[in-house]
Each structure stands twice: as C-alpha cells, then as structure tokens.
Design a protein around this motif. Structure first.
Motif, mmCIF file in Angstrom:
data_model
loop_
_atom_site.group_PDB
_atom_site.id
_atom_site.type_symbol
_atom_site.label_atom_id
_atom_site.label_comp_id
_atom_site.label_asym_id
_atom_site.label_seq_id
_atom_site.Cartn_x
_atom_site.Cartn_y
_atom_site.Cartn_z
ATOM 1 N N LEU A 76 41.291 29.011 54.241
ATOM 2 C CA LEU A 76 40.160 28.259 53.731
ATOM 3 C C LEU A 76 39.018 29.210 53.400
ATOM 4 O O LEU A 76 38.673 30.082 54.187
ATOM 5 C CB LEU A 76 39.688 27.222 54.749
ATOM 6 C CG LEU A 76 40.633 26.062 55.035
ATOM 7 C CD1 LEU A 76 40.053 25.162 56.112
ATOM 8 C CD2 LEU A 76 40.902 25.263 53.775
ATOM 9 N N VAL A 77 38.436 29.014 52.196
ATOM 10 C CA VAL A 77 37.319 29.824 51.736
ATOM 11 C C VAL A 77 36.181 28.873 51.379
ATOM 12 O O VAL A 77 36.379 27.937 50.599
ATOM 13 C CB VAL A 77 37.709 30.668 50.502
ATOM 14 C CG1 VAL A 77 36.517 31.431 49.967
ATOM 15 C CG2 VAL A 77 38.858 31.601 50.833
ATOM 16 N N LYS A 78 34.989 29.128 51.948
ATOM 17 C CA LYS A 78 33.837 28.301 51.594
ATOM 18 C C LYS A 78 33.423 28.622 50.164
ATOM 19 O O LYS A 78 33.244 29.791 49.805
ATOM 20 C CB LYS A 78 32.668 28.543 52.543
ATOM 21 C CG LYS A 78 31.486 27.657 52.211
ATOM 22 C CD LYS A 78 30.297 27.892 53.107
ATOM 23 C CE LYS A 78 29.143 27.055 52.578
ATOM 24 N NZ LYS A 78 27.892 27.349 53.233
ATOM 25 N N VAL A 79 33.284 27.565 49.341
ATOM 26 C CA VAL A 79 32.975 27.775 47.930
ATOM 27 C C VAL A 79 31.666 27.129 47.481
ATOM 28 O O VAL A 79 31.137 27.473 46.437
ATOM 29 C CB VAL A 79 34.134 27.278 47.028
ATOM 30 C CG1 VAL A 79 35.386 28.111 47.263
ATOM 31 C CG2 VAL A 79 34.414 25.804 47.248
ATOM 32 N N ASN B 202 37.888 35.396 45.120
ATOM 33 C CA ASN B 202 38.691 36.620 45.120
ATOM 34 C C ASN B 202 39.299 36.931 43.755
ATOM 35 O O ASN B 202 40.469 37.274 43.641
ATOM 36 C CB ASN B 202 39.792 36.540 46.180
ATOM 37 C CG ASN B 202 39.237 36.333 47.574
ATOM 38 O OD1 ASN B 202 38.190 36.872 47.918
ATOM 39 N ND2 ASN B 202 39.930 35.548 48.372
ATOM 40 N N GLY B 203 38.509 36.752 42.696
ATOM 41 C CA GLY B 203 38.967 37.051 41.342
ATOM 42 C C GLY B 203 39.671 35.909 40.639
ATOM 43 O O GLY B 203 40.048 36.037 39.476
ATOM 44 N N THR B 204 39.858 34.787 41.322
ATOM 45 C CA THR B 204 40.501 33.615 40.715
ATOM 46 C C THR B 204 39.431 32.619 40.306
ATOM 47 O O THR B 204 38.613 32.209 41.132
ATOM 48 C CB THR B 204 41.480 32.950 41.712
ATOM 49 O OG1 THR B 204 42.476 33.899 42.082
ATOM 50 C CG2 THR B 204 42.148 31.730 41.091
ATOM 51 N N ARG B 205 39.441 32.245 39.037
ATOM 52 C CA ARG B 205 38.484 31.253 38.537
ATOM 53 C C ARG B 205 39.001 29.857 38.836
ATOM 54 O O ARG B 205 40.122 29.514 38.460
ATOM 55 C CB ARG B 205 38.272 31.445 37.038
ATOM 56 C CG ARG B 205 37.593 32.771 36.716
ATOM 57 C CD ARG B 205 37.591 33.068 35.248
ATOM 58 N NE ARG B 205 36.706 32.168 34.520
ATOM 59 C CZ ARG B 205 36.514 32.239 33.197
ATOM 60 N NH1 ARG B 205 37.135 33.155 32.480
ATOM 61 N NH2 ARG B 205 35.693 31.384 32.607
ATOM 62 N N ILE B 206 38.168 29.058 39.522
ATOM 63 C CA ILE B 206 38.548 27.712 39.946
ATOM 64 C C ILE B 206 37.445 26.750 39.534
ATOM 65 O O ILE B 206 36.263 27.062 39.651
ATOM 66 C CB ILE B 206 38.767 27.658 41.475
ATOM 67 C CG1 ILE B 206 39.915 28.588 41.874
ATOM 68 C CG2 ILE B 206 39.040 26.231 41.941
ATOM 69 C CD1 ILE B 206 40.109 28.731 43.374
ATOM 70 N N ALA B 207 37.840 25.568 39.056
ATOM 71 C CA ALA B 207 36.887 24.519 38.707
ATOM 72 C C ALA B 207 36.835 23.522 39.865
ATOM 73 O O ALA B 207 37.867 22.999 40.289
ATOM 74 C CB ALA B 207 37.304 23.819 37.422
ATOM 75 N N TYR C 133 35.223 23.733 51.339
ATOM 76 C CA TYR C 133 36.203 24.814 51.408
ATOM 77 C C TYR C 133 37.373 24.511 50.485
ATOM 78 O O TYR C 133 37.717 23.354 50.256
ATOM 79 C CB TYR C 133 36.754 24.952 52.834
ATOM 80 C CG TYR C 133 35.733 25.361 53.860
ATOM 81 C CD1 TYR C 133 35.590 26.697 54.223
ATOM 82 C CD2 TYR C 133 34.919 24.423 54.478
ATOM 83 C CE1 TYR C 133 34.648 27.091 55.173
ATOM 84 C CE2 TYR C 133 33.981 24.793 55.424
ATOM 85 C CZ TYR C 133 33.858 26.126 55.768
ATOM 86 O OH TYR C 133 32.939 26.507 56.708
ATOM 87 N N ILE C 134 37.999 25.565 49.982
ATOM 88 C CA ILE C 134 39.218 25.429 49.188
ATOM 89 C C ILE C 134 40.292 26.263 49.869
ATOM 90 O O ILE C 134 40.047 27.387 50.327
ATOM 91 C CB ILE C 134 39.024 25.916 47.745
ATOM 92 C CG1 ILE C 134 38.039 24.999 47.009
ATOM 93 C CG2 ILE C 134 40.348 25.952 46.992
ATOM 94 C CD1 ILE C 134 37.747 25.429 45.605
ATOM 95 N N ASP C 135 41.502 25.712 49.921
ATOM 96 C CA ASP C 135 42.657 26.418 50.471
ATOM 97 C C ASP C 135 43.266 27.264 49.365
ATOM 98 O O ASP C 135 43.790 26.729 48.396
ATOM 99 C CB ASP C 135 43.665 25.404 51.016
ATOM 100 C CG ASP C 135 44.860 26.056 51.686
ATOM 101 O OD1 ASP C 135 44.853 27.288 51.863
ATOM 102 O OD2 ASP C 135 45.807 25.327 52.016
ATOM 103 N N VAL C 136 43.142 28.589 49.507
ATOM 104 C CA VAL C 136 43.679 29.480 48.468
ATOM 105 C C VAL C 136 44.828 30.318 49.005
ATOM 106 O O VAL C 136 44.901 30.636 50.142
ATOM 107 C CB VAL C 136 42.596 30.415 47.903
ATOM 108 C CG1 VAL C 136 41.624 29.608 47.063
ATOM 109 C CG2 VAL C 136 41.874 31.180 48.980
#
Length: 101
Positions: free
Chosen positions: A3-6, A23-28, A98-101
């Motif tokens: 989990l990363v806080k976004v 971490n370099g990944t573009r997410i909407a 948070y998003i699970d990456v």
C-alpha cells in the motif's frame, strides 16, 4: 500487497479525477458516488491522460477522443472488445487514500 499513500480525502472532487505518480507509474485516481477508483492513467487509444475526463457513475470518458472506460473494472466500453486498463485496489484509512501497487 504494497500500500502506497497517494492522496488525502478531498483532493479529488466528486465525479473528478487526479493523476498521480507512484514509483514511476502514472495512475488516475477517481472519486464517484462516494468511492475511490484507480486505474492506469493513459488511454489505450493514443496514450493521452484520462484523469481530466468526465466521470459519470463508474464510467470515465477520455477527454481527447471520447473513449469510455469502466473505472471499477478498467474495461473499454466501446469501439474494441477485450481492451482493458489495469486497475488498482484503493484503501481509505481515515483521511488517507492508499493504492495497492
């Protein structure tokens, strides 16, 4: 599961989106009907940003060429069958998103 806080709640308006970089990944990140959704940030048509698109329920319309995606499943809803964007699990804890990456 990582989990990363976004974002914090309130950073994405109802029926709106925000592009984030993890971490370099573009997410909407989208917020609609009281829920947050996350999927890859670039439309499969011509790699244009989808976060500024119009959101209606679970559907976002790409602002560039009007392709429609389900923000829950990532599926393209018109033009081509079998096209799907990567989705990410969203977890809200207190005011933090948070998003699970």
């Amino acid at each position: 599961m990582t989990l990363v806080k976004v974002a914090n709640q309130g950073e994405v308006m109802e029926n709106g989106g925000k592009e984030i970089n993890v971490n370099g990944t573009r997410i909407a990140l989208f917020y609609s009907n009281g829920k947050y959704y996350a999927l890859e940030a670039l439309c499969r048509h011509q790699d244009k940003p989808i976060a500024p698109g119009k959101v209606d329920g679970e559907v976002v319309e790409c602002p560039w060429h009007s392709w429609h995606y389900n923000i829950r499943t990532g599926e393209l809803l018109d033009y081509l069958e079998g096209v799907k964007m990567t989705t990410y699990k969203v977890d809200v804890r207190g005011n933090d998103i948070y998003i699970d990456v």
